[in-house]
Design a protein around this motif. Structure first.
Motif, PDB file in Angstrom:
ATOM      1  N   UNK A 164      49.738  45.741  53.051  1.00  0.00           N
ATOM      2  CA  UNK A 164      49.679  44.366  53.541  1.00  0.00           C
ATOM      3  C   UNK A 164      49.810  43.323  52.451  1.00  0.00           C
ATOM      4  N   UNK A 165      50.679  43.581  51.470  1.00  0.00           N
ATOM      5  CA  UNK A 165      50.867  42.626  50.388  1.00  0.00           C
ATOM      6  C   UNK A 165      49.821  42.714  49.296  1.00  0.00           C
ATOM      7  N   UNK A 166      48.909  43.671  49.384  1.00  0.00           N
ATOM      8  CA  UNK A 166      47.930  43.899  48.331  1.00  0.00           C
ATOM      9  C   UNK A 166      48.414  45.001  47.402  1.00  0.00           C
ATOM     10  N   UNK A 226      44.434  48.342  41.466  1.00  0.00           N
ATOM     11  CA  UNK A 226      44.374  48.693  40.052  1.00  0.00           C
ATOM     12  C   UNK A 226      43.221  49.676  39.843  1.00  0.00           C
ATOM     13  N   UNK A 227      43.515  50.794  39.162  1.00  0.00           N
ATOM     14  CA  UNK A 227      42.503  51.818  38.891  1.00  0.00           C
ATOM     15  C   UNK A 227      42.502  52.125  37.405  1.00  0.00           C
ATOM     16  N   UNK A 228      41.328  52.029  36.770  1.00  0.00           N
ATOM     17  CA  UNK A 228      41.190  52.397  35.366  1.00  0.00           C
ATOM     18  C   UNK A 228      40.822  53.863  35.233  1.00  0.00           C
ATOM     19  N   UNK A 229      40.691  54.321  33.997  1.00  0.00           N
ATOM     20  CA  UNK A 229      40.357  55.721  33.767  1.00  0.00           C
ATOM     21  C   UNK A 229      38.939  56.051  34.219  1.00  0.00           C
ATOM     22  N   UNK A 230      38.046  55.085  34.175  1.00  0.00           N
ATOM     23  CA  UNK A 230      36.662  55.355  34.566  1.00  0.00           C
ATOM     24  C   UNK A 230      36.085  54.127  35.264  1.00  0.00           C
ATOM     25  N   UNK A 231      36.812  53.625  36.257  1.00  0.00           N
ATOM     26  CA  UNK A 231      36.362  52.433  36.970  1.00  0.00           C
ATOM     27  C   UNK A 231      36.822  52.501  38.416  1.00  0.00           C
ATOM     28  N   UNK A 232      36.113  51.800  39.271  1.00  0.00           N
ATOM     29  CA  UNK A 232      36.466  51.762  40.686  1.00  0.00           C
ATOM     30  C   UNK A 232      37.710  50.913  40.889  1.00  0.00           C
ATOM     31  N   UNK A 233      38.462  51.153  41.962  1.00  0.00           N
ATOM     32  CA  UNK A 233      39.672  50.369  42.225  1.00  0.00           C
ATOM     33  C   UNK A 233      39.365  48.893  42.459  1.00  0.00           C
ATOM     34  N   UNK A 234      40.291  48.051  42.040  1.00  0.00           N
ATOM     35  CA  UNK A 234      40.231  46.613  42.283  1.00  0.00           C
ATOM     36  C   UNK A 234      41.456  46.235  43.100  1.00  0.00           C
ATOM     37  N   UNK A 235      41.231  45.595  44.249  1.00  0.00           N
ATOM     38  CA  UNK A 235      42.315  45.185  45.135  1.00  0.00           C
ATOM     39  C   UNK A 235      42.665  43.733  44.842  1.00  0.00           C
ATOM     40  N   UNK A 236      43.962  43.455  44.661  1.00  0.00           N
ATOM     41  CA  UNK A 236      44.408  42.097  44.364  1.00  0.00           C
ATOM     42  C   UNK A 236      45.490  41.686  45.351  1.00  0.00           C
ATOM     43  N   UNK A 237      45.608  40.380  45.569  1.00  0.00           N
ATOM     44  CA  UNK A 237      46.690  39.834  46.383  1.00  0.00           C
ATOM     45  C   UNK A 237      47.952  39.792  45.538  1.00  0.00           C
ATOM     46  N   UNK A 238      48.993  40.419  46.018  1.00  0.00           N
ATOM     47  CA  UNK A 238      50.254  40.491  45.263  1.00  0.00           C
ATOM     48  C   UNK A 238      51.397  39.796  45.982  1.00  0.00           C
ATOM     49  N   UNK A 239      51.135  39.212  47.153  1.00  0.00           N
ATOM     50  CA  UNK A 239      52.166  38.491  47.898  1.00  0.00           C
ATOM     51  C   UNK A 239      51.494  37.376  48.684  1.00  0.00           C
TER      52      UNK A 239
END
Length: 211
Positions: A123-125, A128-141
């Protein structure tokens, strides 16, 4: 079971626990109730529930072969990200070789069976996932989109510290993120203060009690 990831809903009432096989257990964390009726209602809810761990083919086989799994909320739904190792997965009567670093994204829908389905649209999101971190959802559209971020993609970091991107919508394999100065290395993603408005925070409990 070995724990792969955790996700807390934005209401702070449920902790979602993902194991390496793709099964999710939901731990209820009751808050201080304001009245006796509310306390009684909360007390009758089970403290621990388990979501369906049935996946459609070939993801039922892939669930046993993935190296890394993550949980995140997006648009009010619960998602899993799987990173695939190089392995042969049986499709019908043949064999298909699934390349290393292929990314699968699955969404949980309790009204479907199997409840987990592979998706190619966030849905346009993007995530981002790091090596030892939870995912971060960002608006990309759309309005408030984060600059230079491609929509419907998973950005992750390889074991060698190379930032990678997988276009989920196109179904392509992962490729290095190329900056103007060349490929960089790292273990996490950094978002400056000017980008904070583009980050989607929290989620909702999947039974609709919080939104």
């Amino acid at each position: 079971d070995a724990l792969a990831d955790l996700a807390l809903d934005a209401g702070g009432e449920r902790l979602y626990c993902l194991d390496r096989g793709g099964a999710v257990r939901v731990l209820r964390i009751p808050r201080n109730c304001q009245n006796s009726q509310e306390a009684t209602a909360v007390a009758t809810l089970p403290p621990l529930t388990r979501l369906s761990a049935v996946f459609p083919a070939p993801y039922d086989a892939a669930s046993r072969l993935t190296i890394t799994k993550h949980l995140f909320f997006c648009h009010g739904s619960l998602y899993q990200i799987w990173q695939k190792a190089a392995a042969a997965v049986k499709l019908g009567c043949g064999l298909t070789i699934v390349p290393a670093h292929e990314i699968f994204v699955l969404r949980y829908d309790p009204k479907r069976w199997p409840a987990w389905e592979a998706v190619k649209d966030l849905g346009g999101r993007s995530v981002f996932v790091g090596q030892n971190s939870s995912p971060v959802v960002v608006r990309a559209a759309g309005v408030g989109a984060m600059p230079r971020v491609r929509p419907d993609c998973v950005y992750w970091i390889s074991g060698l510290g190379i930032p990678m991107v997988c276009d989920v919508a196109a179904g392509s394999t992962s490729e290095p993120c190329v900056a103007p100065e060349g490929v960089c290395r790292g273990v996490c993603w950094y978002f400056g203060d000017e980008n904070m408005a583009s980050i989607d925070r929290g989620g909702r409990s999947i039974d609709g009690r919080w939104c």
